[in-house]
Write a protein that holds these residues in place. Sequence first.
Motif, mmCIF file in Angstrom:
data_model
loop_
_atom_site.group_PDB
_atom_site.id
_atom_site.type_symbol
_atom_site.label_atom_id
_atom_site.label_comp_id
_atom_site.label_asym_id
_atom_site.label_seq_id
_atom_site.Cartn_x
_atom_site.Cartn_y
_atom_site.Cartn_z
ATOM 1 N N LEU A 234 0.885 -1.644 -0.113
ATOM 2 C CA LEU A 234 0.270 0.158 0.072
ATOM 3 C C LEU A 234 0.560 1.712 -0.235
ATOM 4 C CD1 LEU A 234 -2.886 -1.006 2.779
ATOM 5 C CD2 LEU A 234 -3.219 -1.104 0.516
ATOM 6 N N PHE A 235 1.899 1.252 0.767
ATOM 7 C CA PHE A 235 2.682 2.422 0.283
ATOM 8 C C PHE A 235 3.866 2.342 0.520
ATOM 9 C CE2 PHE A 235 0.413 1.300 4.915
ATOM 10 C CZ PHE A 235 -0.692 2.818 4.710
ATOM 11 N N ASP A 236 4.219 1.692 -0.872
ATOM 12 C CA ASP A 236 5.804 1.263 -1.635
ATOM 13 C C ASP A 236 6.868 1.338 -0.940
ATOM 14 O OD1 ASP A 236 7.342 0.787 -3.953
ATOM 15 O OD2 ASP A 236 6.938 2.487 -4.078
ATOM 16 N N THR A 237 6.765 0.312 0.489
ATOM 17 C CA THR A 237 8.284 0.862 1.472
ATOM 18 C C THR A 237 8.641 -0.937 1.083
ATOM 19 O OG1 THR A 237 6.564 -0.285 3.141
ATOM 20 C CG2 THR A 237 7.050 2.165 2.878
ATOM 21 N N PRO A 238 10.129 -0.894 2.016
ATOM 22 C CA PRO A 238 10.657 -2.423 2.091
ATOM 23 C C PRO A 238 9.975 -3.223 2.583
ATOM 24 C CG PRO A 238 12.354 -0.229 2.393
ATOM 25 C CD PRO A 238 10.395 0.271 2.680
ATOM 26 N N ALA A 239 9.647 -4.031 2.210
ATOM 27 C CA ALA A 239 8.921 -5.712 2.777
ATOM 28 C C ALA A 239 9.695 -6.031 3.943
ATOM 29 C CB ALA A 239 8.516 -6.435 1.592
ATOM 30 N N GLY A 240 10.999 -6.687 3.663
ATOM 31 C CA GLY A 240 11.519 -6.918 5.131
ATOM 32 C C GLY A 240 11.115 -5.741 6.355
ATOM 33 N N PRO A 241 11.965 -4.862 6.215
ATOM 34 C CA PRO A 241 11.786 -3.920 6.747
ATOM 35 C C PRO A 241 10.198 -3.406 7.662
ATOM 36 C CG PRO A 241 13.559 -3.001 5.577
ATOM 37 C CD PRO A 241 13.059 -4.059 4.814
ATOM 38 N N SER A 242 9.429 -3.662 6.276
ATOM 39 C CA SER A 242 7.908 -3.278 7.069
ATOM 40 C C SER A 242 7.265 -4.932 7.671
ATOM 41 C CB SER A 242 7.276 -3.133 6.114
ATOM 42 O OG SER A 242 7.059 -2.348 5.286
ATOM 43 N N ILE A 243 7.725 -5.305 7.893
ATOM 44 C CA ILE A 243 7.027 -6.723 8.759
ATOM 45 C C ILE A 243 7.943 -6.621 9.729
ATOM 46 C CG2 ILE A 243 7.769 -8.960 8.936
ATOM 47 C CD1 ILE A 243 8.146 -9.628 5.906
ATOM 48 N N VAL A 244 9.020 -6.119 10.152
ATOM 49 C CA VAL A 244 9.785 -6.297 11.166
ATOM 50 C C VAL A 244 9.160 -4.591 12.021
ATOM 51 C CG1 VAL A 244 11.886 -5.040 12.248
ATOM 52 C CG2 VAL A 244 11.825 -7.060 10.909
ATOM 53 N N CYS A 245 8.406 -3.498 10.934
ATOM 54 C CA CYS A 245 7.574 -2.193 11.715
ATOM 55 C C CYS A 245 6.157 -3.266 12.504
ATOM 56 C CB CYS A 245 7.583 -1.376 11.044
ATOM 57 S SG CYS A 245 9.399 -0.365 10.685
ATOM 58 N N VAL A 246 5.854 -3.816 11.478
ATOM 59 C CA VAL A 246 4.795 -4.013 11.890
ATOM 60 C C VAL A 246 4.842 -5.369 13.524
ATOM 61 C CG1 VAL A 246 2.307 -5.915 12.087
ATOM 62 C CG2 VAL A 246 3.858 -4.469 10.001
ATOM 63 N N ALA A 247 6.385 -5.910 13.192
ATOM 64 C CA ALA A 247 5.852 -6.846 14.549
ATOM 65 C C ALA A 247 6.700 -5.758 16.074
ATOM 66 C CB ALA A 247 7.293 -8.095 14.550
ATOM 67 N N ALA A 248 7.511 -4.661 15.955
ATOM 68 C CA ALA A 248 7.604 -3.721 16.947
ATOM 69 C C ALA A 248 6.465 -3.061 17.314
ATOM 70 C CB ALA A 248 9.001 -2.597 16.155
ATOM 71 N N LEU A 249 4.916 -2.671 16.389
ATOM 72 C CA LEU A 249 4.195 -2.545 16.759
ATOM 73 C C LEU A 249 3.126 -3.611 17.568
ATOM 74 C CD1 LEU A 249 2.781 -0.272 13.573
ATOM 75 C CD2 LEU A 249 3.154 0.641 15.614
ATOM 76 N N ALA A 250 3.215 -4.736 17.843
ATOM 77 C CA ALA A 250 2.807 -5.287 18.406
ATOM 78 C C ALA A 250 3.358 -5.724 19.440
ATOM 79 C CB ALA A 250 2.905 -6.354 17.356
ATOM 80 N N PHE A 251 4.478 -5.499 19.516
ATOM 81 C CA PHE A 251 5.568 -5.339 20.925
ATOM 82 C C PHE A 251 4.700 -4.236 21.931
ATOM 83 C CE2 PHE A 251 9.121 -4.229 22.956
ATOM 84 C CZ PHE A 251 9.401 -5.328 24.142
ATOM 85 N N LEU A 252 4.732 -2.953 21.096
ATOM 86 C CA LEU A 252 4.506 -1.667 21.913
ATOM 87 C C LEU A 252 3.253 -2.097 22.613
ATOM 88 C CD1 LEU A 252 4.770 0.796 22.482
ATOM 89 C CD2 LEU A 252 4.254 1.677 20.739
ATOM 90 N N THR A 253 1.740 -2.359 21.842
ATOM 91 C CA THR A 253 0.718 -2.973 22.094
ATOM 92 C C THR A 253 0.943 -3.422 23.101
ATOM 93 O OG1 THR A 253 0.010 -2.789 20.145
ATOM 94 C CG2 THR A 253 -1.461 -3.879 21.063
ATOM 95 N N THR A 254 1.614 -5.289 23.600
ATOM 96 C CA THR A 254 1.058 -6.182 24.222
ATOM 97 C C THR A 254 1.990 -5.106 25.368
ATOM 98 O OG1 THR A 254 3.514 -6.975 23.380
ATOM 99 C CG2 THR A 254 1.016 -7.679 22.420
ATOM 100 N N SER A 255 3.046 -5.174 24.993
ATOM 101 C CA SER A 255 3.894 -4.036 26.545
ATOM 102 C C SER A 255 2.802 -3.322 27.017
ATOM 103 C CB SER A 255 4.692 -3.426 25.809
ATOM 104 O OG SER A 255 5.895 -4.580 25.268
ATOM 105 N N LEU A 256 1.942 -2.182 26.515
ATOM 106 C CA LEU A 256 1.116 -2.257 27.924
ATOM 107 C C LEU A 256 -0.089 -2.042 27.821
ATOM 108 C CD1 LEU A 256 1.235 1.497 24.384
ATOM 109 C CD2 LEU A 256 2.562 1.966 26.276
ATOM 110 N N LEU A 257 -0.636 -2.826 27.493
ATOM 111 C CA LEU A 257 -1.291 -3.593 27.492
ATOM 112 C C LEU A 257 -0.842 -4.850 28.970
ATOM 113 C CD1 LEU A 257 -3.181 -5.439 24.760
ATOM 114 C CD2 LEU A 257 -4.341 -4.181 26.168
#
Length: 264
Positions: A234-257
């Motif tokens: 959707l955003f024309d970004t590098p695929a590998g780093p994008s996958i890691v970014c989503v995982a990092a957001l998941a880590f932030l979310t579960t840490s806050l929870l």
Amino acid sequence: MLDDFMLRATLAGIGVALAAAPLGCFVVWRRMAYFGDATAHAAILGVALSLALSVSVFAGALAVALIMALAVNALTGRGFAMDTLLGVLAHSALAFGLVAVSFLEGIRIDLMAYLFGDILAVSRLDLAVIWSGALAVVALIAWRWSALLTATLNTDLAFANGIDPRREQLVLTLALAITVAVAIKVVGVLLIAALLIIPAAAARPLARTPEAMAVIAALIGAGAAVLGLRAAYLFDTPAGPSIVCVAALAFLTTSLLGVGARRA
């Protein structure tokens, strides 16, 4: 059906996530994050050697990653602090690998693809290799799960139960080398450690048992692969780093929870 490159990329990402999840849990529990980094960095030397010798990149990356992991195992406790030893080996292997690549004549190599992954270029053969390696890692960890867990929790308890902690360390070493070899096409050597650690760390606040943590980590890793690929499209970004970014957001979310649950 596998003619669709996005489908192949998605299946490749899920395959790597399934391999990395249980192994990543042990990396987190044993505080082996730098160990994973060192093994991954060594893989670029394996890529250079495999191209020079005209053999499979998977075989070259697997061989050198395994040699690196075994070398770290052998040198541990020989007068060097673990973080110092891993730092020297990790960066030396990466540097030698990059220099070796520069000597390859008549071979065009996209270095960025090996450093940060090129999941969108995964072929049917790559997909078969990735899933074969992932299933081998899952089977190996499942077979040794109880012994690995005991050796991780308490070495004295492991010895009392007839378990050799060094043997279980070798099992993890083999599994790590296979994971690095299959993941190099998906996220590249610089991001492999992130895919090992972040889903497992994100799963930790949500899990009550080690087995649950491994399953949740697999789900987070697979979800990160799917959503990261979608974001890259959707955003024309590098695929590998994008996958890691989503995982990092998941880590932030579960840490806050997790913080919210403790305060409640």
